[in-house]
Write a protein that holds these residues in place. Structure first.
Motif, short mmCIF file in Angstrom:
data_model
loop_
_atom_site.label_atom_id
_atom_site.label_comp_id
_atom_site.label_asym_id
_atom_site.label_seq_id
_atom_site.Cartn_x
_atom_site.Cartn_y
_atom_site.Cartn_z
N LEU A 1 35.92 45.67 37.08
CA LEU A 1 36.60 45.96 38.35
C LEU A 1 37.46 44.76 38.77
O LEU A 1 38.58 44.92 39.24
CB LEU A 1 35.55 46.27 39.43
CG LEU A 1 36.09 46.78 40.75
CD1 LEU A 1 36.82 48.10 40.56
CD2 LEU A 1 34.97 46.94 41.77
N ARG A 2 36.92 43.56 38.54
CA ARG A 2 37.65 42.36 38.91
C ARG A 2 38.93 42.26 38.07
O ARG A 2 40.02 42.03 38.60
CB ARG A 2 36.77 41.13 38.65
CG ARG A 2 37.29 39.84 39.25
CD ARG A 2 36.37 38.67 38.89
NE ARG A 2 36.31 38.45 37.46
CZ ARG A 2 37.27 37.85 36.75
NH1 ARG A 2 38.34 37.39 37.35
NH2 ARG A 2 37.14 37.69 35.45
N GLN A 3 38.80 42.47 36.76
CA GLN A 3 39.97 42.43 35.88
C GLN A 3 40.99 43.47 36.32
O GLN A 3 42.19 43.20 36.37
CB GLN A 3 39.54 42.76 34.43
CG GLN A 3 38.63 41.72 33.84
CD GLN A 3 39.41 40.63 33.14
OE1 GLN A 3 40.63 40.67 33.09
NE2 GLN A 3 38.72 39.65 32.62
N PHE A 4 40.50 44.66 36.61
CA PHE A 4 41.37 45.76 37.01
C PHE A 4 42.13 45.41 38.29
O PHE A 4 43.33 45.62 38.40
CB PHE A 4 40.51 47.02 37.21
CG PHE A 4 41.24 48.15 37.89
CD1 PHE A 4 42.24 48.84 37.24
CD2 PHE A 4 40.90 48.51 39.18
CE1 PHE A 4 42.91 49.88 37.87
CE2 PHE A 4 41.55 49.55 39.81
CZ PHE A 4 42.57 50.22 39.15
N ARG A 5 41.42 44.83 39.24
CA ARG A 5 42.06 44.49 40.52
C ARG A 5 43.05 43.36 40.37
O ARG A 5 44.12 43.37 40.96
CB ARG A 5 40.99 44.07 41.53
CG ARG A 5 40.10 45.24 41.93
CD ARG A 5 39.94 45.30 43.45
NE ARG A 5 39.25 46.53 43.82
CZ ARG A 5 37.98 46.58 44.19
NH1 ARG A 5 37.28 45.47 44.26
NH2 ARG A 5 37.42 47.73 44.50
N GLU A 6 42.65 42.34 39.58
CA GLU A 6 43.48 41.13 39.54
C GLU A 6 44.64 41.24 38.58
O GLU A 6 45.64 40.55 38.73
CB GLU A 6 42.61 39.93 39.13
CG GLU A 6 41.66 39.50 40.24
CD GLU A 6 40.72 38.40 39.78
OE1 GLU A 6 40.93 37.84 38.69
OE2 GLU A 6 39.77 38.10 40.53
N ARG A 7 44.51 42.08 37.56
CA ARG A 7 45.51 42.01 36.50
C ARG A 7 46.42 43.23 36.43
O ARG A 7 47.26 43.31 35.55
CB ARG A 7 44.83 41.77 35.16
CG ARG A 7 44.04 40.47 35.17
CD ARG A 7 43.38 40.19 33.87
NE ARG A 7 44.34 39.90 32.82
CZ ARG A 7 44.03 39.88 31.54
NH1 ARG A 7 42.82 40.12 31.16
NH2 ARG A 7 44.95 39.62 30.65
N THR A 8 46.23 44.17 37.33
CA THR A 8 47.11 45.33 37.30
C THR A 8 48.52 44.92 37.69
O THR A 8 48.74 44.37 38.77
CB THR A 8 46.59 46.41 38.28
OG1 THR A 8 45.31 46.83 37.86
CG2 THR A 8 47.53 47.61 38.30
N THR A 9 49.46 45.16 36.81
CA THR A 9 50.85 44.85 37.14
C THR A 9 51.60 46.14 37.36
O THR A 9 52.24 46.33 38.37
CB THR A 9 51.52 44.03 36.03
OG1 THR A 9 51.26 44.68 34.78
CG2 THR A 9 50.99 42.63 36.00
N ASP A 10 51.51 47.06 36.41
CA ASP A 10 52.08 48.36 36.65
C ASP A 10 51.09 49.41 36.17
O ASP A 10 50.09 49.08 35.55
CB ASP A 10 53.45 48.51 35.98
CG ASP A 10 53.32 48.52 34.48
OD1 ASP A 10 53.03 49.60 33.93
OD2 ASP A 10 53.47 47.45 33.88
N GLN A 11 51.40 50.64 36.49
CA GLN A 11 50.44 51.71 36.29
C GLN A 11 50.22 52.06 34.82
O GLN A 11 49.25 52.70 34.48
CB GLN A 11 50.91 52.96 37.05
CG GLN A 11 50.83 52.79 38.55
CD GLN A 11 49.40 52.70 39.01
OE1 GLN A 11 48.58 53.58 38.78
NE2 GLN A 11 49.04 51.59 39.66
N PHE A 12 51.14 51.63 33.95
CA PHE A 12 51.08 52.16 32.60
C PHE A 12 50.81 51.09 31.54
O PHE A 12 50.90 51.34 30.37
CB PHE A 12 52.38 52.91 32.27
CG PHE A 12 52.57 54.10 33.15
CD1 PHE A 12 51.79 55.23 32.97
CD2 PHE A 12 53.50 54.09 34.18
CE1 PHE A 12 51.94 56.33 33.78
CE2 PHE A 12 53.65 55.18 35.00
CZ PHE A 12 52.87 56.31 34.80
N THR A 13 50.50 49.90 31.96
CA THR A 13 50.23 48.84 30.99
C THR A 13 48.73 48.62 30.87
O THR A 13 48.03 48.54 31.87
CB THR A 13 50.92 47.53 31.43
OG1 THR A 13 52.31 47.79 31.55
CG2 THR A 13 50.71 46.44 30.40
#
Lengths: 368, 650
Positions: free
Chosen positions: B123-135
């Motif tokens: 969850l932490r990775q997902f929150r911190e590292r999301t840049t765009d929806q498709f990467t």
């Protein structure tokens, strides 16, 4: 042979339109259940639906052959049984999609809320045809409200708003045709509007959510609004001629959920386009207008009111289901008659059409 | 009568039933049917005909994706073409935000459980590292095959979770070359900002880039050009059709100057008694070019841990290790140089005319310097021993402190002046100290040289004459790196050309076509007369021999090793002493060896540093490594004769 002569008045147009609609539905269920993974194998749901259709048409013919006056005698008993079944389903029904609608009869699951449409229409028709002269009394009209109210309350508890609403649609259609005074109908409309805020308060969260989503699907595009948006995209992207049968990207790539049931219209509109959708609407229009003809020619009030009730249910279902697929109405669990996957719904509609045929066949009381 | 004619159609006018109250109601019912159907048809017209194109675009956006395809990173060879790092396919598990449900917690928790990640990590990775929806956001690299297959099978229960094959770095020799090669790891914000200027390399915030060593120093060369895959996906984001591919272009390969065999031999020799040293470093250079043949610092870390995605506990352990295995002491460690620094004094003294080739200075065993405040009080400066009268060659060989005290700091009673601290600094700088060599690896240190102002500032003390003496023999204040010592050896060996230490010989593309060749890079030709270089070389040879100079000065080299006399070696060894006792009660002595071989045609210049080791150990290691490198069989055992022999390595 009395009964043989009756068959001359069997409404082949109505029957033919129903056959075409069911075939159309089977095609769309085939497309909607076509898995990319299993390489185009026929889904068991298509076979099940075809089996139900076969049973349904047999029942249609059987009911047509029966004198519908027998139904008048049975009306109250059927109504009582339906109420009991609705109560049972509340207590023991299987959980499916968060709503309890089924009774497992071993052979096939029965959805009493579908049968309740028939039962309510018959009971109401019987009651009003027996006491037709009292239709002008406001108190009498309020009393008839009990017929849809009891099953509706039980269906609402499942919870299934759409099917509960159909109960009232049946009632409204029947009392209007039975000759309720416009003053009373107006007062009823006023009362309904006045009670709307109360209804909002009494609604459960999911119902409010659905209304909110209807008003603004984009407020929750990945959650509750998801299917509404995906259905709209599916319908709109169909264009004039559609993406081609089994080639709709919205449905075939699983962007659309429960597509073979409540959202099958979206699949149809996407793959077969505006033309395909118009063909569907035209077929429904034939069924409804031929049904209206039955109402006109019915030999007696019971037949006419029964036909009215059953036709009202079909009209509302068609409007509500397509309406929710194209963003005109909020999402409810109402199936598209003759098209959506689901045995109980299909059987109920086909039996309803059987009753209409029965009324049509016996419209000439004094035939030599 | 009205029942005789059936109503067969709606259009039939039926006057006889005009009074029927149903009739108007039925027409109204019919109107409702028609209106409902018309309303539906109108909305369908609007959606499908009027706005059809808009919805078609929406549908296309749902199904088309452009996926980034990572380019294979360039591989790295040693100078003989031996592979040092390669790419190994591995399973990476990650999530694509667009495919996750709106409340992704449950799915992320399930993935965590399967991957064995700590709670909340996904969850932490997902929150911190999301840049765009498709990467893809990688959650774990180097996932084992059964786990990858399990996740693939369960993809319907885990929408948004993807298993991709991503190459990871495999460092074939791990700790042996980790300080050279470094490792790759997730890019950080500053690196991203910095690397963005390589536009065609299309760096992204989820890339892995070099974090240390060659991997960092040559990051843009090693990185390829990513490709693109245009695909059609279903709702879970799985590819159903490939529409087009722009193949990635692999990165360039590097051919290093490192000789992996020498590297291994040196590392093995250093590691033998590493438990006794805190750390050990060695640098081997090619004197004629400045090419780095070996570069070792122990203890080293296993860079494969980083390549695979280092577990937090392992990383913490590396950080907590007091010996700092992550730091490359061979280029970044700064230490007292000890006797080898005397070469700087000799060079300065000769060039400045303070001494000549025949100048003899007495080495009585120590130097007594009278206090400037009270001439009757002498301070004694220690020496390694009494060597008698010494010329510069013998003094270098013996590592005679008394000689260099005076050349650097002047005769105590003022008979002749020395270089003085400023000129010492000048020559130190000329010979490559107090400045970065420019090896091109992160973490290089320049070392330190003191000045009177610095001493005043730091210790609030004036610069004593004695301080110049101590600096002249490399025993106080100043620090050098093992790399600089190796450079000194190379400089003496090649007779005065200071080269930039070079790690990469050439860059080639994936077809083995040369992209770039690195030529030896001269930092400066040190301005010292050729004759002086010869004297310095003689002095270094004396450092590994026993003998007598033409001036009659006798020497027994600091790095003399009876077993090594069959090889032509030159060099020095020293024990740099710091008059301080650490917490464990041990003196902080460091062992140095600095030398080159063969002494006539130098091929290898070598510096060895043993923190807490002795010079004897350093010499032994050098002997064994040279023997191995030049493939000289060990001599038969000859008992050492007293008095020594005069045949050196000339």
């Amino acid at each position: 042979m009395r009964s043989l002569r009756d068959w001359r008045h069997f409404d082949l147009t109505l029957f033919g339109a129903a056959v075409l609609l069911v075939a159309y539905g089977l095609l769309m269920i085939y497309s909607a259940t076509l898995g990319i993974e299993d390489g185009g194998a026929l889904d068991s749901r298509v076979i099940r639906q075809a089996a139900y259709a076969a049973i349904g048409f047999c029942l249609l013919l059987l009911v047509s052959a029966m004198d519908y006056h027998m139904l008048a005698t049975l009306a109250y008993a059927m109504y009582a049984v339906t109420i009991v079944l609705l109560t049972v389903v509340l207590i023991t029904g299987q959980i499916f999609h968060g709503a309890q609608r089924w009774i497992d009869l071993g052979l096939f699951p029965l959805q009493p809320s579908e049968a309740a449409k028939l039962a309510t229409a018959l009971a109401l028709a019987r009651y009003l045809s027996d006491r037709g002269e009292r239709i002008h009394q406001a108190r009498f009209i309020l009393r008839t409200l009990l017929f849809p109210a009891m099953p509706a309350a039980l269906i609402l508890a499942q919870p299934d708003v759409g099917t509960a609403a159909i109960q009232f649609a049946i009632w409204l259609g029947v009392i209007v045709v039975a000759g309720a005074r416009f003053v009373h109908l107006g007062a009823l409309l006023g009362a309904t509007i006045a009670l709307t805020p109360l209804a909002w308060l009494l609604m459960q969260d999911y119902m409010r959510k659905r209304v909110m989503i209807f008003l603004d699907p984009a407020s929750d595009p990945l959650g509750a609004g998801y299917n509404v948006i995906q259905a709209l995209i599916g319908v709109g992207s169909g264009g004039l001629l559609g993406r081609g049968f089994t080639s709709g990207t919205q449905s075939q790539l699983h962007f659309l959920r429960v597509k073979y049931a409540d959202f099958i219209f979206s699949v149809l509109a996407e793959e077969l386009g505006f033309v395909g959708a118009m063909v569907l609407l035209a077929l429904f229009l034939v069924v409804l207008l031929r049904g209206l003809r039955v109402m006109f020619i019915s030999a007696d009030t019971f037949g006419r009111l029964t036909a009215t009730g059953l036709l009202s249910a079909i009209l509302l279902q068609v409007s509500v289901n397509i309406g929710m697929n194209i963003g005109l109405l909020p999402v409810t669990g109402v199936t598209l008659p003759l098209i959506s996957y689901g045995g109980s719904s299909l059987l109920t509609v086909l039996v309803s059409l059987g009753v209409l045929e029965s009324v049509a066949m016996r419209h000439r009381k004094f035939e030599f | 009568m009205s029942f005789v004619e059936p109503i067969t159609s709606l259009e039939d006018p039926i006057e006889q039933v005009i009074e029927d109250p149903y009739r108007t109601r039925l027409f109204a019912f019919g109107a409702v049917i028609v209106i409902a159907m018309l309303a539906l048809a109108a909305q369908l017209y609007r959606l499908q005909i009027a706005e059809g194109q808009k919805y078609r675009n929406y549908a296309d956006n749902n199904r088309f994706r452009i996926l980034h395809v990572e380019a294979p990173r360039g591989v790295i060879y040693d100078r003989n073409g031996i592979l040092m790092v390669r790419n190994r396919p591995s399973y990476t598990v990650g999530v694509i935000p667009a495919d996750l449900p709106k409340q992704p917690e449950a799915i992320l928790r399930r993935v965590e459980a399967v991957l064995g990640l700590p709670d909340g990590e996904a969850l932490r990775q997902f929150r911190e590292r999301t840049t765009d929806q498709f990467t893809l956001i990688p959650l774990k690299t180097n996932v084992d095959e059964p786990t990858a297959f399990l996740l693939e099978e369960r993809h319907l229960d885990l929408p948004g979770v993807h298993v991709v094959i991503q190459p990871i770095r495999e460092y074939l020799d791990g700790p042996l070359t980790s300080h050279i090669l470094g490792y790759v790891g997730p890019i950080n914000r500053e690196q991203f900002e910095d690397l963005r200027k390589f536009v065609e390399k299309r760096y992204g915030l989820l890339d892995r880039v070099g974090q240390s060593g060659i991997e960092q120093g040559f990051e843009p060369d090693l990185r390829g050009i990513p490709g693109e895959r245009r695909i059609e996906v279903d709702v879970t984001g799985r590819e159903v059709r490939r529409l087009g591919v722009d193949s990635p272009k692999p990165g360039h390969n590097l051919v290093l100057t490192i000789d992996l065999d020498l590297q291994r031999a040196l590392a093995t020799a250093l590691a033998e008694r590493l438990d006794r040293y805190e750390t050990a470093s060695a640098v081997a250079l090619q004197p004629a070019t400045g090419e780095v043949l070996a570069l070792i610092h122990l203890p080293a870390y296993d860079n494969n841990l980083f390549a695979r995605g280092i577990p937090q506990a392992d990383f913490a352990a590396l950080l907590a290790d007091p010996r700092n295995p992550l730091l490359n002491g061979a280029i970044g460690g700064t230490y007292l140089p000890g006797a080898p620094f005397q070469t700087v004094i000799a060079a300065g003294g000769l060039q400045e005319g303070i001494i000549g080739p025949r100048t003899l200075i007495d080495c009585p065993g120590s130097l007594l310097a009278p206090s400037r405040f009270d001439p009757t009080v002498n301070t004694e400066f220690p020496d390694r021993g009494a060597f008698g009268r010494q010329d510069v060659v013998a003094a270098l060989g013996n590592g005679c402190n008394a000689f260099f005290y005076q050349v650097g700091g002047g005769e105590p009673t003022g008979k002749f002046a020395g270089l003085g601290v400023d000129r010492i600094a000048h020559y130190a700088r000329l010979l490559g100290f107090i400045s970065l060599g420019g090896i091109g690896l992160p973490g290089e240190a320049s070392g330190f040289f003191p000045s009177p102002e610095w001493k005043q500032r730091t210790y609030d003390e004036i610069w004593y004459h004695g301080d110049t003496y101590l600096v002249s023999v490399g025993q106080a204040y100043l620090t050098v790196t093992p790399l600089q010592m190796a450079q000194l050896a190379a400089l003496v060996a090649n007779g005065g050309t200071l080269y930039r230490p070079q790690l990469v010989r050439k860059i080639v593309d994936d077809q083995d076509q040369i992209v770039r060749t690195f030529r030896p890079e001269v930092v400066r030709a040190v301005p010292l007369d050729a004759a002086h270089w010869s004297l310095l070389q003689e002095g270094w040879k004396a450092g590994m021999a026993i003998g007598q100079t033409p001036n009659g000065a006798r020497y027994q080299g600091t790095a003399y090793f009876p077993g090594a006399t069959d090889m032509r070696l030159a060099g020095h060894a020293a024990t740099a002493e710091r008059a301080a006792i650490d917490a464990s009660g041990k003196l902080l002595n460091h062992g140095w060896f600095v030398g080159y071989a063969p002494s006539d045609v130098p091929e290898v210049a070598l510096a060895i540093f043993l923190r807490r080791g002795s010079r004897e150990e350093a010499v032994q290691i050098a002997e064994s490594v040279f023997r191995n490198y030049f493939r000289v069989a060990p001599p038969p055992y000859i008992p050492p004769r007293s008095g020594g022999s005069t045949h050196g390595q000339h």
